[in-house]
Design a protein around this motif. Sequence first.
Motif, PDB file in Angstrom:
ATOM      1  N   LEU A   1       0.852  -1.192   0.000  1.00 56.28           N
ATOM      2  CA  LEU A   1       0.000   0.000   0.000  1.00 56.28           C
ATOM      3  C   LEU A   1       0.886   1.240   0.000  1.00 56.28           C
ATOM      4  CD1 LEU A   1      -2.569  -1.115   2.713  1.00 56.28           C
ATOM      5  CD2 LEU A   1      -2.848  -1.198   0.234  1.00 56.28           C
ATOM      6  N   GLY A   2       0.520   2.205  -0.841  1.00 48.79           N
ATOM      7  CA  GLY A   2       1.298   3.435  -0.939  1.00 48.79           C
ATOM      8  C   GLY A   2       1.264   4.225   0.349  1.00 48.79           C
TER       9      GLY A   2
ATOM     10  N   ASP B   1       3.193  10.107  -1.834  1.00 46.20           N
ATOM     11  CA  ASP B   1       3.329  10.361  -3.267  1.00 46.20           C
ATOM     12  C   ASP B   1       4.590  11.176  -3.514  1.00 46.20           C
ATOM     13  OD1 ASP B   1       2.635  12.842  -2.302  1.00 46.20           O
ATOM     14  OD2 ASP B   1       0.857  13.061  -3.526  1.00 46.20           O
TER      15      ASP B   1
ATOM     16  N   GLU C   1       1.270   8.575  -7.106  1.00 48.95           N
ATOM     17  CA  GLU C   1       1.169   7.728  -5.921  1.00 48.95           C
ATOM     18  C   GLU C   1       0.859   6.308  -6.356  1.00 48.95           C
ATOM     19  OE1 GLU C   1      -1.129   7.363  -1.634  1.00 48.95           O
ATOM     20  OE2 GLU C   1      -1.855   8.794  -3.106  1.00 48.95           O
TER      21      GLU C   1
ATOM     22  N   ASP D   1      -1.011   3.302  -5.474  1.00 45.10           N
ATOM     23  CA  ASP D   1      -2.129   3.007  -4.579  1.00 45.10           C
ATOM     24  C   ASP D   1      -1.988   1.634  -3.935  1.00 45.10           C
ATOM     25  OD1 ASP D   1      -3.416   5.442  -5.243  1.00 45.10           O
ATOM     26  OD2 ASP D   1      -4.157   4.527  -7.084  1.00 45.10           O
ATOM     27  N   ARG D   2      -1.674   0.631  -4.768  1.00 42.16           N
ATOM     28  CA  ARG D   2      -1.538  -0.728  -4.255  1.00 42.16           C
ATOM     29  C   ARG D   2      -0.715  -1.565  -5.214  1.00 42.16           C
ATOM     30  NH1 ARG D   2      -3.198  -3.640  -8.119  1.00 42.16           N
ATOM     31  NH2 ARG D   2      -5.264  -3.422  -8.973  1.00 42.16           N
TER      32      ARG D   2
ATOM     33  N   LYS E   1      -1.485  -0.557  -9.142  1.00 42.51           N
ATOM     34  CA  LYS E   1      -2.386   0.543  -9.500  1.00 42.51           C
ATOM     35  C   LYS E   1      -1.779   1.845  -8.995  1.00 42.51           C
ATOM     36  CE  LYS E   1      -7.022   2.403  -8.801  1.00 42.51           C
ATOM     37  NZ  LYS E   1      -8.297   2.245  -8.069  1.00 42.51           N
TER      38      LYS E   1
ATOM     39  N   THR F   1      -2.027   6.374  -9.171  1.00 41.41           N
ATOM     40  CA  THR F   1      -2.848   7.552  -9.452  1.00 41.41           C
ATOM     41  C   THR F   1      -1.938   8.729  -9.764  1.00 41.41           C
ATOM     42  OG1 THR F   1      -4.630   6.796  -8.006  1.00 41.41           O
ATOM     43  CG2 THR F   1      -4.582   9.145  -8.533  1.00 41.41           C
TER      44      THR F   1
ATOM     45  N   SER G   1      -7.309  14.021 -11.749  1.00 42.03           N
ATOM     46  CA  SER G   1      -6.542  12.816 -11.447  1.00 42.03           C
ATOM     47  C   SER G   1      -7.011  11.670 -12.331  1.00 42.03           C
ATOM     48  CB  SER G   1      -6.670  12.432  -9.973  1.00 42.03           C
ATOM     49  OG  SER G   1      -7.980  12.040  -9.659  1.00 42.03           O
TER      50      SER G   1
ATOM     51  N   SER H   1      -6.318   7.219 -12.642  1.00 39.70           N
ATOM     52  CA  SER H   1      -5.697   6.004 -12.124  1.00 39.70           C
ATOM     53  C   SER H   1      -5.475   5.025 -13.259  1.00 39.70           C
ATOM     54  CB  SER H   1      -6.585   5.359 -11.057  1.00 39.70           C
ATOM     55  OG  SER H   1      -6.669   6.184  -9.925  1.00 39.70           O
TER      56      SER H   1
ATOM     57  N   THR I   1      -3.992   0.842 -13.971  1.00 39.22           N
ATOM     58  CA  THR I   1      -3.579  -0.455 -13.452  1.00 39.22           C
ATOM     59  C   THR I   1      -2.782  -1.171 -14.526  1.00 39.22           C
ATOM     60  OG1 THR I   1      -5.572  -0.588 -12.093  1.00 39.22           O
ATOM     61  CG2 THR I   1      -4.388  -2.634 -12.473  1.00 39.22           C
TER      62      THR I   1
END
Length: 192
Positions: free
Chosen positions: A81-82, A85, A102, A104-105, A133, A135, A142, A144, A146
């Motif tokens: 997990l981030g 950023d 950032e 995200d995961r 993933k 962002t 923004s 995102s 994947t």
Amino acid sequence: MKNVVSSRIVCFALLVSLAIASPSIAMGSSIDHGTSYGGVHFSQLAYDEDGVSNDANPTLLTGRLGHFFANQVAIEGRLGLGLSDDTVRIDDFGLAVDVDMELDRLFGVYAVGHFPLGQSASIYGLFGFTDAKATFSTNGFSDSDTDSGFSYGFGVDIYSSDQFGLNIEYTQYLDESGYDLSALSLGVKFIY
């Protein structure tokens, strides 16, 4: 990017030297068939995109669970997990724009092969599959994205007891057309 990779290689070489020179602490069955482990990594990421002059360097906290299905060979799962950023400046068409990135995961599954260094340490290589993933944000907008792909890396574990170790690792999580995502990680490992 070359300076970042060079400093990562120097850190890894110093840790391997420390592992070889450290006093003998019995690893016991820490890399034997049937052994399981868990751990946590703190990672400094390097997101390098073609056409962008500097890397984004967000941070990541990753949990790891693994099991040795053969002596010195484990299967490992990770979930990251981030934590923070990073902002990079992109100069395009005469305009300078700050973009926040950032992670995200991240999750993945890897095969990990160990090579013992005496009684207190082992070096390892890993390869497998990662899905991540991220962002990207700028000026209130923004987006995102994947992506997933093949991953590889190497590291060293230094054991202070039969149940506890420290490690450092370099991992190339994604190496895609147009960008790559790598990490230098420090972590702890618990054998159970």
